[in-house]
Scaffold this motif. Sequence first.
Motif, PDB file in Angstrom:
ATOM      1  N   GLN A 272       7.908   5.055 -10.407  1.00  0.00           N
ATOM      2  CA  GLN A 272       8.682   5.079  -9.168  1.00  0.00           C
ATOM      3  C   GLN A 272       8.109   4.173  -8.075  1.00  0.00           C
ATOM      4  N   THR A 273       7.241   3.274  -8.442  1.00  0.00           N
ATOM      5  CA  THR A 273       6.619   2.420  -7.428  1.00  0.00           C
ATOM      6  C   THR A 273       7.619   1.469  -6.775  1.00  0.00           C
ATOM      7  N   ASP A 274       8.807   1.341  -7.375  1.00  0.00           N
ATOM      8  CA  ASP A 274       9.820   0.486  -6.763  1.00  0.00           C
ATOM      9  C   ASP A 274      10.604   1.219  -5.679  1.00  0.00           C
ATOM     10  N   VAL A 275      10.496   2.555  -5.645  1.00  0.00           N
ATOM     11  CA  VAL A 275      11.230   3.332  -4.646  1.00  0.00           C
ATOM     12  C   VAL A 275      10.315   4.061  -3.668  1.00  0.00           C
ATOM     13  N   THR A 276       9.049   4.178  -3.993  1.00  0.00           N
ATOM     14  CA  THR A 276       8.088   4.826  -3.106  1.00  0.00           C
ATOM     15  C   THR A 276       6.727   4.190  -3.334  1.00  0.00           C
ATOM     16  N   SER A 277       5.697   4.738  -2.733  1.00  0.00           N
ATOM     17  CA  SER A 277       4.361   4.157  -2.860  1.00  0.00           C
ATOM     18  C   SER A 277       3.336   5.250  -3.096  1.00  0.00           C
ATOM     19  N   PHE A 278       2.179   4.868  -3.594  1.00  0.00           N
ATOM     20  CA  PHE A 278       1.097   5.834  -3.784  1.00  0.00           C
ATOM     21  C   PHE A 278       0.535   6.244  -2.421  1.00  0.00           C
ATOM     22  N   LEU A 279       0.122   7.491  -2.319  1.00  0.00           N
ATOM     23  CA  LEU A 279      -0.516   7.966  -1.100  1.00  0.00           C
ATOM     24  C   LEU A 279      -1.953   7.470  -1.045  1.00  0.00           C
ATOM     25  N   THR A 280      -2.358   7.024   0.113  1.00  0.00           N
ATOM     26  CA  THR A 280      -3.752   6.649   0.304  1.00  0.00           C
ATOM     27  C   THR A 280      -4.507   7.871   0.826  1.00  0.00           C
ATOM     28  N   TYR A 281      -5.765   7.988   0.460  1.00  0.00           N
ATOM     29  CA  TYR A 281      -6.531   9.174   0.853  1.00  0.00           C
ATOM     30  C   TYR A 281      -8.018   8.875   0.877  1.00  0.00           C
ATOM     31  N   ASP A 282      -8.751   9.755   1.515  1.00  0.00           N
ATOM     32  CA  ASP A 282     -10.209   9.684   1.586  1.00  0.00           C
ATOM     33  C   ASP A 282     -10.770  10.657   0.543  1.00  0.00           C
ATOM     34  N   PRO A 283     -11.360  10.157  -0.541  1.00  0.00           N
ATOM     35  CA  PRO A 283     -11.849  11.038  -1.616  1.00  0.00           C
ATOM     36  C   PRO A 283     -12.971  11.976  -1.191  1.00  0.00           C
ATOM     37  N   SER A 284     -13.560  11.731  -0.025  1.00  0.00           N
ATOM     38  CA  SER A 284     -14.653  12.596   0.441  1.00  0.00           C
ATOM     39  C   SER A 284     -14.147  13.831   1.179  1.00  0.00           C
ATOM     40  N   LYS A 285     -12.843  13.863   1.483  1.00  0.00           N
ATOM     41  CA  LYS A 285     -12.278  14.992   2.226  1.00  0.00           C
ATOM     42  C   LYS A 285     -11.423  15.851   1.307  1.00  0.00           C
ATOM     43  N   GLU A 286     -11.680  17.153   1.334  1.00  0.00           N
ATOM     44  CA  GLU A 286     -10.909  18.064   0.482  1.00  0.00           C
ATOM     45  C   GLU A 286      -9.477  18.235   0.995  1.00  0.00           C
ATOM     46  N   LYS A 287      -9.286  18.210   2.331  1.00  0.00           N
ATOM     47  CA  LYS A 287      -7.953  18.298   2.916  1.00  0.00           C
ATOM     48  C   LYS A 287      -7.761  17.174   3.931  1.00  0.00           C
ATOM     49  N   GLN A 288      -6.541  16.660   4.000  1.00  0.00           N
ATOM     50  CA  GLN A 288      -6.268  15.597   4.956  1.00  0.00           C
ATOM     51  C   GLN A 288      -4.773  15.487   5.228  1.00  0.00           C
ATOM     52  N   MET A 289      -4.452  14.978   6.422  1.00  0.00           N
ATOM     53  CA  MET A 289      -3.059  14.795   6.809  1.00  0.00           C
ATOM     54  C   MET A 289      -2.497  13.540   6.164  1.00  0.00           C
ATOM     55  N   VAL A 290      -1.293  13.645   5.608  1.00  0.00           N
ATOM     56  CA  VAL A 290      -0.611  12.497   5.024  1.00  0.00           C
ATOM     57  C   VAL A 290       0.845  12.520   5.468  1.00  0.00           C
ATOM     58  N   HIS A 291       1.491  11.368   5.361  1.00  0.00           N
ATOM     59  CA  HIS A 291       2.925  11.279   5.672  1.00  0.00           C
ATOM     60  C   HIS A 291       3.676  11.127   4.361  1.00  0.00           C
ATOM     61  N   LEU A 292       4.627  12.046   4.106  1.00  0.00           N
ATOM     62  CA  LEU A 292       5.381  12.035   2.855  1.00  0.00           C
ATOM     63  C   LEU A 292       6.795  11.514   3.086  1.00  0.00           C
ATOM     64  N   ASP A 293       7.245  10.612   2.208  1.00  0.00           N
ATOM     65  CA  ASP A 293       8.650  10.236   2.210  1.00  0.00           C
ATOM     66  C   ASP A 293       9.408  11.189   1.292  1.00  0.00           C
ATOM     67  N   GLY A 294      10.675  10.916   1.032  1.00  0.00           N
ATOM     68  CA  GLY A 294      11.495  11.837   0.263  1.00  0.00           C
ATOM     69  C   GLY A 294      10.992  12.090  -1.148  1.00  0.00           C
ATOM     70  N   TYR A 295      10.641  11.032  -1.864  1.00  0.00           N
ATOM     71  CA  TYR A 295      10.149  11.176  -3.237  1.00  0.00           C
ATOM     72  C   TYR A 295       8.826  11.931  -3.272  1.00  0.00           C
ATOM     73  N   GLN A 296       7.930  11.567  -2.375  1.00  0.00           N
ATOM     74  CA  GLN A 296       6.611  12.217  -2.343  1.00  0.00           C
ATOM     75  C   GLN A 296       6.743  13.695  -1.991  1.00  0.00           C
ATOM     76  N   ALA A 297       7.617  14.025  -1.031  1.00  0.00           N
ATOM     77  CA  ALA A 297       7.810  15.418  -0.639  1.00  0.00           C
ATOM     78  C   ALA A 297       8.399  16.231  -1.783  1.00  0.00           C
ATOM     79  N   LEU A 298       9.286  15.621  -2.562  1.00  0.00           N
ATOM     80  CA  LEU A 298       9.884  16.333  -3.690  1.00  0.00           C
ATOM     81  C   LEU A 298       8.833  16.673  -4.734  1.00  0.00           C
ATOM     82  N   TRP A 299       7.930  15.740  -5.026  1.00  0.00           N
ATOM     83  CA  TRP A 299       6.866  16.028  -5.996  1.00  0.00           C
ATOM     84  C   TRP A 299       5.935  17.110  -5.470  1.00  0.00           C
TER      85      TRP A 299
END
Length: 401
Positions: free
Chosen positions: A227-254
């Motif tokens: 689905q990389t043509d319709v959405t993108s991978f989430l970027t994150y900090d691997p050192s943090k167990e929890k973090q704020m992210v912004h989800l688009d429609g596809y990401q929110a559905l997953w």
Amino acid sequence: MANYNDDFVDISSTEDVDKAYGKDNRGPQPKKKKNKGLGRRIFVLVLSLIMLLVGSGLLYYYNILDSMTFKELDPAPVTATTNVSETTTYSIASGGATLLSSDNVLNILLFGQDSPATEQDHGRSDTTILLSIDNVNKKLKLTSFQRDTYVSIPGHGDNKINSAFTFGGERLSIDTIETNFGIKVDKYATVDFSSFRQVIEALGGVDIELTLEEIKYINAQIDVNDQTDVTSFLTYDPSKEKQMVHLDGYQALWYARDRGEESLGGNPEYSFSGDDWDRTSRQRNLIETIIKSLREKASLTELVAIANRIGPLVTTNLKKGDITFLVSNIMTYINYDMEEMSLPTQDRWAYGTTSDGQSVISITDWDGVRTDVAKFIYEDSVSGGSSKSSSTTAPTTVGVQ
């Protein structure tokens, strides 16, 4: 001396004229007449503008209502109903023979379809959440029903609760929940998962706090499903167990469908823990996050604009009068406190297996479950109920897993 009439503006009292002629040398002055004609014209103009704006707003609003898919359901089976608003307390009937309702609580059953309905097929309901608008305690309440819960489906025997939607759509699902849990469902709203993505996009996406594993799960699904043509991978900090992210429609559905997976897509590196309890918790969390976001950011104008985009994606039996009432109170509702519950409740169920080999959630204390959900939705308006009786036949169990 000039002639005075309604269309003549008297300037004889200005400072310049007074200086030139002297205040006391101007002789008797005629009485001024109020410019009633001009006042009337201004009033009519302003009123016309207001009516034009209101008329345009109503036309826009009713266009939103007309964009929604209204589907009235067949009449419900005749069932005794007790209005808890009429009494201080009500003892819950064993067996759920009486449905509880209240003039002060609106129960709307929300369905999430994983496949659109057709003339031959009702589709499948992957998500069933009861939204209760409690105007007594000023709360929005979300109650999730685990889809593998083994229940009695009217006219179809015992089966998993989500099978009711497949057998008979919204009507049979509502009848099933009312029959088994004893709560009156007032209205429903259905969105299929393809529309769910568009709903999130209409909201501009959603900012939400996720765990590291949840972020990795979303990225894994995007990868496995190309689905990389319709959405993108989430970027994150691997050192943090929890973090704020912004989800688009596809990401929110997953995120909303995440219940863990072993070797996702056949890739052993994509293995995630979880179950349906986790998934329903995420679904409630997503709804709560969206409501909180609207509470903090949205004005009434913005909410109406969002409704204009979401309207065509929703199927409901809420009538125009119902929606008008809800919209008129929306700024109040989104400021209510939020609470959540998942059914069946703790210590009142066990994993089981049916005679045909289905793995199910078997409720071992039906009276206790009915008591829990009644007190959650209606609070002090209900009382009673036993915690250790089972009045509905549980499935044949081979053993507790």
